[in-house]
Design an enzyme around this catalytic site. Structure first.
Site, PDB file in Angstrom:
ATOM      1  N   HIS A  20      68.159  81.719  74.477  1.00 26.96           N
ATOM      2  CA  HIS A  20      69.148  82.337  73.677  1.00 26.96           C
ATOM      3  C   HIS A  20      68.024  82.800  72.541  1.00 26.96           C
ATOM      4  O   HIS A  20      68.218  83.899  71.882  1.00 26.96           O
ATOM      5  CB  HIS A  20      70.062  81.589  73.198  1.00 26.96           C
ATOM      6  CG  HIS A  20      71.009  81.311  74.389  1.00 26.96           C
ATOM      7  ND1 HIS A  20      72.366  81.714  74.456  1.00 26.96           N
ATOM      8  CD2 HIS A  20      70.893  80.643  75.403  1.00 26.96           C
ATOM      9  CE1 HIS A  20      72.769  81.438  75.571  1.00 26.96           C
ATOM     10  NE2 HIS A  20      72.003  80.653  75.999  1.00 26.96           N
ATOM     11  N   TRP A 360      66.958  85.712  82.634  1.00 26.41           N
ATOM     12  CA  TRP A 360      66.610  87.432  82.533  1.00 26.41           C
ATOM     13  C   TRP A 360      65.723  87.671  81.470  1.00 26.41           C
ATOM     14  O   TRP A 360      64.972  88.763  81.374  1.00 26.41           O
ATOM     15  CB  TRP A 360      68.103  88.079  81.657  1.00 26.41           C
ATOM     16  CG  TRP A 360      68.100  89.197  81.554  1.00 26.41           C
ATOM     17  CD1 TRP A 360      68.400  90.021  80.379  1.00 26.41           C
ATOM     18  CD2 TRP A 360      68.098  90.419  82.378  1.00 26.41           C
ATOM     19  NE1 TRP A 360      68.494  91.257  80.608  1.00 26.41           N
ATOM     20  CE2 TRP A 360      68.219  91.653  81.815  1.00 26.41           C
ATOM     21  CE3 TRP A 360      67.893  90.334  83.887  1.00 26.41           C
ATOM     22  CZ2 TRP A 360      68.230  92.751  82.331  1.00 26.41           C
ATOM     23  CZ3 TRP A 360      67.805  91.611  84.381  1.00 26.41           C
ATOM     24  CH2 TRP A 360      68.078  92.638  83.883  1.00 26.41           C
ATOM     25  N   ASN A 361      65.245  86.665  80.727  1.00 25.73           N
ATOM     26  CA  ASN A 361      64.094  86.979  79.840  1.00 25.73           C
ATOM     27  C   ASN A 361      62.806  87.157  80.711  1.00 25.73           C
ATOM     28  O   ASN A 361      61.767  88.344  80.180  1.00 25.73           O
ATOM     29  CB  ASN A 361      63.947  85.928  78.620  1.00 25.73           C
ATOM     30  CG  ASN A 361      65.048  85.873  77.707  1.00 25.73           C
ATOM     31  OD1 ASN A 361      65.324  86.765  76.967  1.00 25.73           O
ATOM     32  ND2 ASN A 361      65.936  84.577  77.919  1.00 25.73           N
ATOM     33  N   SER A 362      62.579  86.370  81.511  1.00 22.58           N
ATOM     34  CA  SER A 362      61.397  86.341  82.290  1.00 22.58           C
ATOM     35  C   SER A 362      61.489  87.758  83.092  1.00 22.58           C
ATOM     36  O   SER A 362      60.343  88.312  83.392  1.00 22.58           O
ATOM     37  CB  SER A 362      61.372  85.416  83.285  1.00 22.58           C
ATOM     38  OG  SER A 362      61.105  84.057  82.620  1.00 22.58           O
ATOM     39  N   GLY A 380      73.316  80.730  88.756  1.00 21.25           N
ATOM     40  CA  GLY A 380      73.886  81.463  87.520  1.00 21.25           C
ATOM     41  C   GLY A 380      73.533  83.025  87.706  1.00 21.25           C
ATOM     42  O   GLY A 380      73.422  83.551  88.905  1.00 21.25           O
ATOM     43  N   GLN A 382      70.700  84.238  87.587  1.00 18.35           N
ATOM     44  CA  GLN A 382      69.363  84.415  88.373  1.00 18.35           C
ATOM     45  C   GLN A 382      69.435  84.997  89.793  1.00 18.35           C
ATOM     46  O   GLN A 382      68.465  85.838  90.212  1.00 18.35           O
ATOM     47  CB  GLN A 382      68.597  82.937  88.371  1.00 18.35           C
ATOM     48  CG  GLN A 382      68.277  82.133  86.941  1.00 18.35           C
ATOM     49  CD  GLN A 382      68.242  80.997  87.000  1.00 18.35           C
ATOM     50  OE1 GLN A 382      67.989  80.376  88.109  1.00 18.35           O
ATOM     51  NE2 GLN A 382      68.451  80.180  85.767  1.00 18.35           N
TER      52      GLN A 382
HETATM   53  C1  UDX Z   1      68.541  80.612  80.366  1.00 19.90           C
HETATM   54  C2  UDX Z   1      68.924  80.694  81.949  1.00 19.90           C
HETATM   55  O1  UDX Z   1      68.521  79.788  82.860  1.00 19.90           O
HETATM   56  C3  UDX Z   1      68.855  82.066  82.600  1.00 19.90           C
HETATM   57  O2  UDX Z   1      69.451  82.158  83.737  1.00 19.90           O
HETATM   58  C4  UDX Z   1      69.344  83.316  81.723  1.00 19.90           C
HETATM   59  O3  UDX Z   1      69.212  84.557  82.150  1.00 19.90           O
HETATM   60  C5  UDX Z   1      68.884  83.080  80.165  1.00 19.90           C
HETATM   61  O4  UDX Z   1      69.150  81.777  79.514  1.00 19.90           O
HETATM   62  P1  UDX Z   1      65.786  80.084  80.954  1.00 19.90           P
HETATM   63  O5  UDX Z   1      66.002  79.447  82.145  1.00 19.90           O
HETATM   64  O6  UDX Z   1      65.026  79.453  80.036  1.00 19.90           O
HETATM   65  O7  UDX Z   1      67.095  80.972  80.376  1.00 19.90           O
HETATM   66  O8  UDX Z   1      64.865  81.411  81.483  1.00 19.90           O
HETATM   67  P2  UDX Z   1      64.473  82.624  80.891  1.00 19.90           P
HETATM   68  O9  UDX Z   1      65.822  83.747  80.536  1.00 19.90           O
HETATM   69  O10 UDX Z   1      63.316  83.218  81.611  1.00 19.90           O
HETATM   70  O11 UDX Z   1      63.781  82.231  79.622  1.00 19.90           O
HETATM   71  C6  UDX Z   1      62.725  81.637  79.137  1.00 19.90           C
HETATM   72  C7  UDX Z   1      62.019  81.920  77.961  1.00 19.90           C
HETATM   73  O12 UDX Z   1      61.071  81.208  77.931  1.00 19.90           O
HETATM   74  C8  UDX Z   1      61.224  83.260  78.330  1.00 19.90           C
HETATM   75  O13 UDX Z   1      61.540  84.025  77.227  1.00 19.90           O
HETATM   76  C9  UDX Z   1      60.040  82.855  78.696  1.00 19.90           C
HETATM   77  O14 UDX Z   1      58.892  83.987  78.084  1.00 19.90           O
HETATM   78  C10 UDX Z   1      59.746  81.694  77.836  1.00 19.90           C
HETATM   79  N1  UDX Z   1      58.715  80.556  78.310  1.00 19.90           N
HETATM   80  C11 UDX Z   1      58.873  80.423  79.350  1.00 19.90           C
HETATM   81  C12 UDX Z   1      57.548  80.704  77.627  1.00 19.90           C
HETATM   82  O15 UDX Z   1      57.266  81.213  76.657  1.00 19.90           O
HETATM   83  N2  UDX Z   1      56.684  79.863  78.194  1.00 19.90           N
HETATM   84  C13 UDX Z   1      56.833  79.100  79.416  1.00 19.90           C
HETATM   85  O16 UDX Z   1      55.841  78.250  79.870  1.00 19.90           O
HETATM   86  C14 UDX Z   1      58.087  79.355  79.965  1.00 19.90           C
END
Ligand code: UDX
Length: 461
Positions: A20, A360-362, A380, A382
């Site tokens: 978020h 979604w961010n990835s 979710g 994903q």
């Molecule tokens: C959560 C939910 O799990 C996901 O399903 C939803 O879409 C968004 O919220 P998360 O699981 O953390 O997010 O994944 P993601 O949306 O990919 O966000 C992770 C963030 O952390 C990305 O912006 C990524 O760049 C960052 N990250 C991750 C880093 O900066 N370094 C890392 O080593 C790993």
């Protein structure tokens, strides 16, 4: 000569979670760059993590970003559990709901007393009460949806009973929604399935909608060219304004906090410098998902025998699951870090593919960087994102959970060197171009952000 008029002031409030904070903070930087003062807020414990993981220490005036400024001021909502344990999502949300509204109202009042009254609030939907606080104080509030437009539409249809979804008596039915390819039960956001064990999370996700109609605008972290049919179809019910992909603006990543909640190992970029172009496998499951011990062993086995260089993010809480002796065995060829500067990693020319859990961010980061994927979704949104990556955007292959060494080997070879690898790379290159255009000056998302900034400037004049 008179002094400069004060900048319009947008207060942005994020739920305390990495998935978020990142899109909200990146939107903050894009708005600030166009001549707006942004105050970014979240809970004080998460705020402290953001600042202590960064090399930049912002003062009360904030950091210059383009013709605007970005400042940080956190809510007085400390989580102080007696057992010292990290709260689960349910507890965090309940606690925030109790103490957040008063703390947020206080923060808004403080801004007026300091001579920078808030012109607009932007929240994310996991803090739905922010809309009520802002509205009660006579301030308009927009919301940023941090997942895809297709996922928004799916939840929206479910929440409002606008379509049939699998039930206990009919668990195998597929779902057809306007503007979205038909989804099998494995492709529907898993929180909507009758078998979903995370009932409280489903409730939290659907509660995002209880106040969304009160928001004056719904921004979405996507771009028109990526999901045109889904955006168009849902516009019958909700006007979504794409402002993405919200990736770290290249020129800002060193001069402003990135939003990391864990300090990143920036050395891995130097290590990448020493690797051949497009040779490295990058593996990261975001901030929540974990491999089991057995899956770690399968991953480690394939990475040891495969011979290709790799960069693997194993968060500090999972490090103990790495097989004994693994790090010694892969020394020099592989790097394991607790947290990476992911945006920069994906944009590094040495990275050849990304094994991702499809948060979604990835997804947006890999699309913007043009890096092919091995999609390994867990739950979710994903699973839906993985469908889009593989079947619609055609930028990678799917890997089934739990990961097994042979399947992993096949997936790696398929995206790196297999018969379809060139086509996958071509598609990835095409999306990279489209993503860059959307956020460049005059692109679809940039124009949407500019319209918002123009409106805010008029309001503050
Ligand atoms: C959560 C939910 O799990 C996901 O399903 C939803 O879409 C968004 O919220 P998360 O699981 O953390 O997010 O994944 P993601 O949306 O990919 O966000 C992770 C963030 O952390 C990305 O912006 C990524 O760049 C960052 N990250 C991750 C880093 O900066 N370094 C890392 O080593 C790993």
């Amino acid at each position: 000569m008179g002094s400069e008029p004060p900048l319009p002031h947008v207060l942005m409030i994020s739920f305390p979670g990495q998935g978020h904070v990142n899109p909200l903070l990146r939107l903050a930087k894009r708005i600030a760059a166009k001549g707006v003062l942004i105050t970014f807020t979240t809970t004080s414990d998460t705020g402290h993590q953001i600042i202590s993981s960064s090399d930049v220490v912002p003062d009360n005036e904030g950091i210059p970003v383009g013709s605007g400024r970005l400042r940080f001021e956190f809510l007085d909502t400390n989580w102080d559990p007696s057992n010292g344990q990290k709260p689960d999502l349910d507890d965090s949300m309940r606690h925030l709901e109790e103490v957040g509204p008063a703390a947020f109202a206080n923060l808004i009042r403080k801004q007026s007393h300091a001579g920078r009254p808030v012109t607009y609030v932007i929240n994310n939907p996991f803090v739905p009460w922010a809309v009520d606080v802002a509205t009660d104080m006579g301030i308009p509030c927009a919301v940023l949806w941090v997942q895809s437009c297709s996922v928004f539409s799916t939840y929206y249809h479910y929440h409002h009973g606008l379509a049939e979804f699998p039930t206990e008596t009919n668990p195998d039915m597929s779902v057809s929604l306007p503007g979205i390819p038909t989804m099998t039960p494995e492709e529907i956001p898993s929180f909507l399935l009758p078998s979903n064990p995370y009932k409280s999370l489903t409730k939290a996700i659907l509660e995002q909608f209880y106040n969304i109609d009160k928001a004056s605008k719904v921004f979405v972290n996507s771009f028109t060219e990526l999901e045109p049919e889904a955006i168009d179809a849902i516009s019958k019910y909700a006007h979504l304004i794409p402002v993405g992909p919200l990736v770290e603006p290249e020129d800002e990543s060193r001069s402003t906090p990135r939003g990391d909640l864990i300090k990143a190992t920036d050395d891995c970029l130097e290590w990448l410098d020493s690797q051949a172009p497009k040779s490295v496998i990058y593996i990261s499951l975001g901030s929540i998902v974990t491999f089991t011990k057995e899956e770690m062993a399968e991953m480690a086995h394939e990475l040891t025998t495969n011979g290709r260089p790799f960069l693997w993010v194993v968060r500090p809480d999972c490090r103990k699951l790495l097989p004994e002796g693994f790090l010694e065995e892969v020394k020099g060829r592989g790097m394991v870090v607790g947290w990476s500067p992911q945006d920069s990693v994906l944009n590094h020319g040495s990275v050849g593919c990304f094994l991702t859990h499809c948060g979604w961010n990835s997804v947006l980061e890999t699309i913007t960087a043009g890096v092919p994927v091995i999609a390994y979704p867990q739950w979710g949104d994903q699973v839906t994102d993985a469908k889009f990556l593989v079947d619609i955007y055609k930028v990678g292959v799917r890997l089934k959970a739990p990961v097994e060494r042979d399947a992993l080997h096949t997936a790696i070879e398929a995206v790196m060197d297999g018969p379809d690898a060139e086509t996958i790379k071509e598609h990835a290159g095409k999306w990279k171009e489209a993503a860059k255009i959307a956020v460049a000056k005059g692109g679809s998302s940039d124009c949407n952000i500019q319209s918002f900034v123009d409106e805010v400037k008029k309001m503050a004049a």
